[in-house]
Design a protein around this motif. Structure first.
Motif, PDB file in Angstrom:
ATOM      1  N   UNK A  24      -7.072 -38.015  22.576  1.00  0.00           N
ATOM      2  CA  UNK A  24      -7.680 -36.867  21.889  1.00  0.00           C
ATOM      3  C   UNK A  24      -6.701 -35.944  21.187  1.00  0.00           C
ATOM      4  N   UNK A  25      -5.407 -36.193  21.294  1.00  0.00           N
ATOM      5  CA  UNK A  25      -4.419 -35.336  20.616  1.00  0.00           C
ATOM      6  C   UNK A  25      -3.327 -36.207  20.032  1.00  0.00           C
ATOM      7  N   UNK A  26      -2.738 -35.722  18.941  1.00  0.00           N
ATOM      8  CA  UNK A  26      -1.637 -36.468  18.325  1.00  0.00           C
ATOM      9  C   UNK A  26      -0.332 -36.254  19.088  1.00  0.00           C
ATOM     10  N   UNK A  27      -0.228 -35.130  19.769  1.00  0.00           N
ATOM     11  CA  UNK A  27       1.084 -34.709  20.270  1.00  0.00           C
ATOM     12  C   UNK A  27       0.926 -34.070  21.651  1.00  0.00           C
ATOM     13  N   UNK A  28       1.637 -34.640  22.615  1.00  0.00           N
ATOM     14  CA  UNK A  28       1.557 -34.125  23.991  1.00  0.00           C
ATOM     15  C   UNK A  28       2.862 -33.434  24.406  1.00  0.00           C
ATOM     16  N   UNK A  29       3.609 -32.989  23.388  1.00  0.00           N
ATOM     17  CA  UNK A  29       4.908 -32.367  23.634  1.00  0.00           C
ATOM     18  C   UNK A  29       4.841 -31.217  24.651  1.00  0.00           C
ATOM     19  N   UNK A  30       3.778 -30.440  24.554  1.00  0.00           N
ATOM     20  CA  UNK A  30       3.678 -29.257  25.410  1.00  0.00           C
ATOM     21  C   UNK A  30       3.657 -29.632  26.900  1.00  0.00           C
ATOM     22  N   UNK A  31       3.216 -30.877  27.208  1.00  0.00           N
ATOM     23  CA  UNK A  31       3.162 -31.310  28.619  1.00  0.00           C
ATOM     24  C   UNK A  31       4.505 -31.872  29.084  1.00  0.00           C
ATOM     25  N   UNK A  32       5.443 -31.994  28.166  1.00  0.00           N
ATOM     26  CA  UNK A  32       6.647 -32.783  28.440  1.00  0.00           C
ATOM     27  C   UNK A  32       7.897 -31.928  28.600  1.00  0.00           C
ATOM     28  N   UNK A  33       7.781 -30.840  29.291  1.00  0.00           N
ATOM     29  CA  UNK A  33       8.935 -29.949  29.393  1.00  0.00           C
ATOM     30  C   UNK A  33       9.247 -29.573  30.825  1.00  0.00           C
ATOM     31  N   UNK A  34       9.097 -30.525  31.740  1.00  0.00           N
ATOM     32  CA  UNK A  34       9.330 -30.185  33.155  1.00  0.00           C
ATOM     33  C   UNK A  34      10.789 -30.335  33.522  1.00  0.00           C
ATOM     34  N   UNK A  35      11.235 -29.425  34.354  1.00  0.00           N
ATOM     35  CA  UNK A  35      12.555 -29.553  34.963  1.00  0.00           C
ATOM     36  C   UNK A  35      12.441 -30.585  36.090  1.00  0.00           C
ATOM     37  N   UNK A  36      13.529 -31.276  36.412  1.00  0.00           N
ATOM     38  CA  UNK A  36      13.444 -32.299  37.462  1.00  0.00           C
ATOM     39  C   UNK A  36      13.508 -31.656  38.836  1.00  0.00           C
ATOM     40  N   UNK A  66      17.527 -21.508  27.980  1.00  0.00           N
ATOM     41  CA  UNK A  66      16.910 -22.828  27.764  1.00  0.00           C
ATOM     42  C   UNK A  66      17.614 -23.877  28.624  1.00  0.00           C
ATOM     43  N   UNK A  67      18.950 -23.871  28.573  1.00  0.00           N
ATOM     44  CA  UNK A  67      19.712 -24.885  29.319  1.00  0.00           C
ATOM     45  C   UNK A  67      19.466 -24.711  30.818  1.00  0.00           C
ATOM     46  N   UNK A  68      19.381 -23.480  31.250  1.00  0.00           N
ATOM     47  CA  UNK A  68      19.122 -23.211  32.677  1.00  0.00           C
ATOM     48  C   UNK A  68      17.730 -23.676  33.090  1.00  0.00           C
ATOM     49  N   UNK A  69      16.764 -23.497  32.192  1.00  0.00           N
ATOM     50  CA  UNK A  69      15.390 -23.901  32.515  1.00  0.00           C
ATOM     51  C   UNK A  69      15.291 -25.425  32.665  1.00  0.00           C
ATOM     52  N   UNK A  70      16.043 -26.158  31.852  1.00  0.00           N
ATOM     53  CA  UNK A  70      15.873 -27.606  31.806  1.00  0.00           C
ATOM     54  C   UNK A  70      16.899 -28.385  32.626  1.00  0.00           C
ATOM     55  N   UNK A  71      17.845 -27.673  33.273  1.00  0.00           N
ATOM     56  CA  UNK A  71      18.922 -28.408  33.968  1.00  0.00           C
ATOM     57  C   UNK A  71      19.340 -27.694  35.253  1.00  0.00           C
ATOM     58  N   UNK A  72      20.274 -28.335  35.956  1.00  0.00           N
ATOM     59  CA  UNK A  72      20.901 -27.659  37.099  1.00  0.00           C
ATOM     60  C   UNK A  72      22.369 -27.343  36.789  1.00  0.00           C
ATOM     61  N   UNK A  73      22.739 -27.345  35.527  1.00  0.00           N
ATOM     62  CA  UNK A  73      24.141 -27.130  35.162  1.00  0.00           C
ATOM     63  C   UNK A  73      24.648 -25.723  35.505  1.00  0.00           C
TER      64      UNK A  73
END
Ligand code: FAD
Ligand code: DLZ
Ligand code: SF4
Length: 513
Positions: A175-187, A431-438
């Motif tokens: 139902x959508x062309x783009x699911x980018x918004x769901x694809x931003x989880x930190x591990x 941004x880097x802090x949100x997406x990583x443990x660096x």
């Protein structure tokens, strides 16, 4: 006597390639040559050189098994002229060739050279399209010429509709062309990514490893352990492993970064795709089948297919549309030299240190490391696009100019003034802090905005926007940060300018930052 020479380059290792399509075993000669020039025009990572030469040798063996006559020139063969053009000339003379058949190369500089072969060698040159892509260049040009500005998302939807990829009738699956918004989880800490596949080098690859160690001892990068796929069989095994073990979580953690986990849920298919061991159509098909079988969710499969059927095809179209001038674009007038930390020099910025170290060891970093850490830093510091491009082309095993240049000049550096992407991917430390443990293991404090302890990305981000107000303020996608910048107090802006100036002065002086 044979009079036709079919030339196969190191990234044309596909049995279906156009230059071989009408070849007859036992009649024509196929030329493959290992040459110094291709390993040194930028000083490629030794893993990349091993990848290409080992894959070439395996492919030549497969051709011979199919009954073809292969003239295979090794790097250390006596008489090797050191260049593709030199080897084509040598073979043409030695074999009394009067026709050359070759598929268009992936780099403009090689195309320029090929375009002189006919007159220089006095032979007929049949230059064939490279149709190992989902979209041909004529279709891309027609699509592009109809539009005022190019956007990947529009292109990608056209490709999906035209080729029926991930479609339910005339509607996008899910139902959508783009699911980018769901694809931003930190591990999360309790999810361990599966071990990436690695192939033990056989006798052929081991010989190449020794050769490359001897010939290019001072190129940046670790040669061993070497486990990249060098045959189609291994490439197919990598694809199967990805679909079975990593595709289901590809979407969720597509943008995540984790110290000590270079691959996460990425496919590791770019080298195989780019040298011809896999074709994009079969990769897309495998991912879509996993979705249809209920094995992987739509956000993962759409996210993955967008990279292959969208970005990969789009950047190729942009490259050939915009070359040769694209290489010289520098819209933000970035003039700074590439700092030594990109070549492994000491840095206290943990995110950069980790990404450079993984690049040195693996000739690989995933997309967000390339874009939001290494690229973001080059953008914010104003590093010269020529030097940044040279680095990316040298250090990644999957780097060929048709795919590397648009990603760097267009996506990372905005040096093409928005031809490829609608905004620069600039970001601060948050941004880097949100997406990583660096950031946890970093000398700097990601939540500090100014002062010696502050994360440099924080003030460099605002200073970048400040420096480029005239060019970027009108960009709708940057309206929010520019509103914040306009509201910023003079004291705060003064501190940002001061910290950035100090930082960049130290960077230029070669100090450890
Ligand atoms: P996955 O994350 O699993 O993605 C699947 C596939 O999609 C990749 O194998 C690749 O074929 C394709 N893909 C994904 N993103 C892109 C993209 N932006 N452009 C083109 N294809 C894409 N990719 C290269 O193949 N060669 C390069 O030289 C290269 N240079 C890059 C430089 C920069 C600055 C950036 C930001 C990206 C670059 N990329 C390049 C794109 C991307 O980073 C790599 O394709 C990806 O990291 C390869 O790892 P993977 O196979 O695990 O990819
Ligand atoms: C990358 C590379 C390297 C390192 N060596 C060779 C080689 O020895 N012979 C060859 O034919 N190709 C090589 N390549 C790949 C070429 O650089 C590539 O084919 C061109 O850049 C065109 O894309
Ligand atoms: Fe990178 Fe800043 Fe985080 Fe350090 S604090 S790892 S420099 S983002």
């Amino acid at each position: 006597m044979s009079d036709t020479l079919r030339v196969i380059l190191g990234d044309q290792l596909s049995h279906s390639i156009s230059s071989l399509r009408d070849a007859t075993p036992g009649r024509d000669v196929i030329l493959m040559c290992e040459v110094d020039d291709e390993a040194t025009y930028v000083r490629h990572h030794p893993k990349k050189i091993v990848l290409v030469l080992a894959a070439m040798r395996h492919f030549a063996g497969e051709l011979a098994k199919r009954g073809y006559t292969v003239r295979y020139v090794r790097l250390d063969d006596p008489g090797n002229t050191g260049s593709i053009a030199g080897e084509v000339a040598r073979a043409t003379r030695a074999l009394a060739i009067d026709r050359i058949i070759v598929t268009r190369p992936g780099e403009h500089r090689v195309l320029e050279s090929m375009s002189t072969w006919q007159s220089r060698l006095d032979v007929n040159v049949d230059l064939r399209d490279d149709d190992r892509f989902l979209v041909d260049l004529a279709w891309f040009d027609t699509w592009a010429n109809k539009r005022e500005s190019l956007r990947m998302e529009h292109f990608y939807r056209q490709v999906r509709k035209r080729l029926g990829i991930l479609m339910d009738g005339d509607q996008p699956a899910g139902g959508r062309w783009n699911f980018d918004a769901d694809n931003r989880r930190r591990l999360p800490p309790d999810i361990a990514p599966p071990r990436p596949p690695s192939f033990k080098p056989d006798a052929i690859t081991r010989k190449v490893i020794s050769l490359v160690k001897r010939r290019f001892p001072d190129h940046f990068g670790e040669i061993e352990p070497f486990g990249l796929a060098v045959t189609r069989k291994q490439a197919l095994a990598t694809l199967d492993d990805f679909v079975a073990n990593r595709l289901p979580r590809f979407g969720d953690f597509q943008d995540a970064m984790k110290q000590g986990e270079p691959a996460l849920f990425h496919s590791l298919l770019s080298t195989s795709l780019n040298i011809g061991l896999l074709e994009p159509a079969e990769v897309v098909e495998a991912a879509e089948s996993a979705f249809r079988a209920g094995h992987a969710s739509i956000n993962s499969v759409e996210g993955f297919i967008r990279q292959v059927a969208g970005w990969r095809e789009y950047v190729r179209g942009v490259y050939w549309l915009a070359m040769p001038g694209y290489r010289d674009r520098n819209a933000l007038d970035a003039r700074r030299h590439l700092p030594g930390l990109y070549w492994g020099g000491e840095t206290r910025m943990n995110c950069l240190a980790q990404c450079v170290d993984e690049t040195r060891r693996n000739a690989y970093a995933h997309h967000i490391q390339r874009l939001m850490v290494l690229g973001n830093f080059a953008l914010l510091c104003g590093i010269d696009p020529v030097e940044v491009n040279e680095w990316y082309l040298a250090v990644y095993a999957d780097a060929f100019e048709w795919v590397e240049l648009p990603n760097v000049t267009g996506m990372v550096l905005f040096a093409d003034d928005g031809f490829l992407a609608s905004k620069p991917y600039a970001a601060g430390g948050a941004y880097i802090n949100r997406m990583s443990d660096y950031c946890r293991a970093c000398h700097y404090k990601v939540d500090r905005k100014n002062g010696d302890a502050a994360c440099p990305f924080n003030y460099l981000y605002w200073s970048f926007l400040d420096r480029h107000r005239d060019k970027l303020r009108g960009n709708q996608r940057l309206a929010m940060p520019y509103r914040s910048l306009e509201r910023m107090s003079n004291d705060k802006l003064g501190a940002i300018r001061h910290d950035s100036r100090e930082f960049l002065t130290r960077l230029d002086a070669g100090a450890v930052v």
